[in-house]
Design a protein around this motif. Sequence first.
Motif: not given
Length: 177
Positions: A2-4, A102-107, A110-114, A145-150
């Motif tokens: 995710l960092t790269a 937008i996908v990268i930002f949301l991913t 959500f990684f930072l939050i969850f 772990s479940s957020t990315n497909p959504f």
Amino acid sequence: LLTAISIERCGSILCPLWYRCHRPQHLSGVMCALLWVLSVAVIAMVTSPCLAHKDELCQMSLISMFVLNFLIFAPPMVISNVILFIKVHCGSKRRQPKRLYIVIFLTVLFFLIFGVPLSLFHLLNQLNYSFVSSQIAFLLACINSSTNPFIYFLVGSYWRRCSLVSLQVAFRRVFEE
């Protein structure tokens, strides 16, 4: 990874001409390979003392790994995503933000939050502090772990104004960009 990805997307927004003309062709593949090698090396160095039942060394290596995550990998990811968000949000209003950004930002968001709370829980647990129960930290990690497909589904179907789009079509639309 995710960092790269975050840093590369930020670079493509901040320096689009350099990104198109001068960026090495295999930069992404090489960076991902190096990150995988670094991950394997860190995991091997951390698990070796733990498997050898050297408890004090194991605890120090675990603490070092968590600190490395928080000080080396998280800040560039957060900074590049804030830049990405500002650039896309405050940019030209006539151009819609690209779905991939937008996908990268949301991913990452959500990684930072969850996802981060579990690492923080483990770090504080190694230091004999407890701020949240392990069940909550693991629940947040499961949600992460479940957020990315959504995310892929929602972002892929948002631009088509059709909410009954299949998940496969949504994946294809997002990754076509």
